[in-house]
Design a protein around this motif. Structure first.
Motif, PDB file in Angstrom:
ATOM      1  N   TRP A  65      24.414  10.633 -41.603  1.00 31.12           N
ATOM      2  CA  TRP A  65      24.349   9.784 -40.428  1.00 31.12           C
ATOM      3  C   TRP A  65      23.628  10.503 -39.285  1.00 31.12           C
ATOM      4  N   THR A  66      23.120   9.695 -38.365  1.00 27.79           N
ATOM      5  CA  THR A  66      22.529  10.253 -37.153  1.00 27.79           C
ATOM      6  C   THR A  66      23.657  10.695 -36.220  1.00 27.79           C
ATOM      7  N   ASN A 117      19.040  10.143 -32.685  1.00 24.23           N
ATOM      8  CA  ASN A 117      18.701   9.374 -33.887  1.00 24.23           C
ATOM      9  C   ASN A 117      18.276  10.260 -35.054  1.00 24.23           C
ATOM     10  N   THR A 118      18.587  11.538 -34.975  1.00 25.85           N
ATOM     11  CA  THR A 118      18.300  12.490 -36.045  1.00 25.85           C
ATOM     12  C   THR A 118      19.533  12.631 -36.927  1.00 25.85           C
ATOM     13  N   PRO A 119      19.381  12.486 -38.246  1.00 21.42           N
ATOM     14  CA  PRO A 119      20.522  12.701 -39.136  1.00 21.42           C
ATOM     15  C   PRO A 119      20.947  14.172 -39.121  1.00 21.42           C
ATOM     16  N   TYR A 120      22.245  14.405 -39.209  1.00 22.45           N
ATOM     17  CA  TYR A 120      22.750  15.781 -39.183  1.00 22.45           C
ATOM     18  C   TYR A 120      22.400  16.532 -40.468  1.00 22.45           C
ATOM     19  N   ASP A 159      23.315   1.029 -33.442  1.00 24.06           N
ATOM     20  CA  ASP A 159      21.948   1.310 -32.989  1.00 24.06           C
ATOM     21  C   ASP A 159      21.698   0.847 -31.556  1.00 24.06           C
TER      22      ASP A 159
END
Length: 175
Positions: free
Chosen positions: A57-58, A49-52, A103
């Motif tokens: 986006w995750t 769930n970490t954005p790049y 999600d």
């Protein structure tokens, strides 16, 4: 590696048809699902769930996006091979990435989908002739014809592009 976080491998650059290039791009299509699976196999829920990048986006959204995008690509190829210059249906990839399934559905569902999809897609393309790859689809938003050859290169690049996003994030976060 490029310094622009949005394009870690650079932007897609079309290349002329050659049998060697065809084999390289087909190999990229065939190997992407396994390569993605390896990239994300040890990531936990917080990491997924970490954005790049900031505003990006995750990892989870990237994986689901690739499934969405490549399903559309497969259909576009099939249409291009079976119809005369069909008009393809664009889709709002940003809106798709915000739908609830991104999600709630685990990434292994999209990874499994990508494995099956890429097997079919590769099988569809591997024996196509140069004439087949010269067939076109019409992209209404771009207002132009796109050859299946251009699309093959674009989607081979697309997979590497998003895999590089994940790799860059892992490197930056020291995962």
């Amino acid at each position: 590696m490029h310094t622009d976080e949005r394009y870690p491998i650079g932007k897609y650059e079309p290349k002329p048809f050659s049998e060697e290039q065809k084999q390289e791009w087909l190999k990229a299509i065939a190997q992407l699902p396994e390569e993605l699976e390896i990239e994300v196999q040890h990531l936990d829920a917080a990491q997924l769930n970490t954005p790049y990048r900031e505003g990006g986006w995750t990892v989870q959204q990237l994986i689901h996006h690739m499934a969405d995008s490549h399903m559309n690509a497969y259909i576009r190829f099939k249409l291009g091979l079976t119809e005369n210059k069909p008009t393809i249906k664009p889709y709002n990839e940003k809106a798709w990435a915000l739908l609830p399934d991104n999600d709630t559905v685990p990434i292994n569902v999209s990874l499994t989908l990508l494995h099956a999809l890429h097997k079919r897609w590769h099988a569809t393309m591997k024996d196509l002739s140069q004439a087949d790859f010269e067939k076109t689809v019409i992209h209404p938003e771009q207002g132009r014809e796109l050859s299946l050859w251009l699309l093959l290169g674009l989607y081979a690049w697309h997979g590497k592009h998003h895999k590089a996003h994940i790799q860059a994030l892992k490197d930056k976060m020291n995962w």
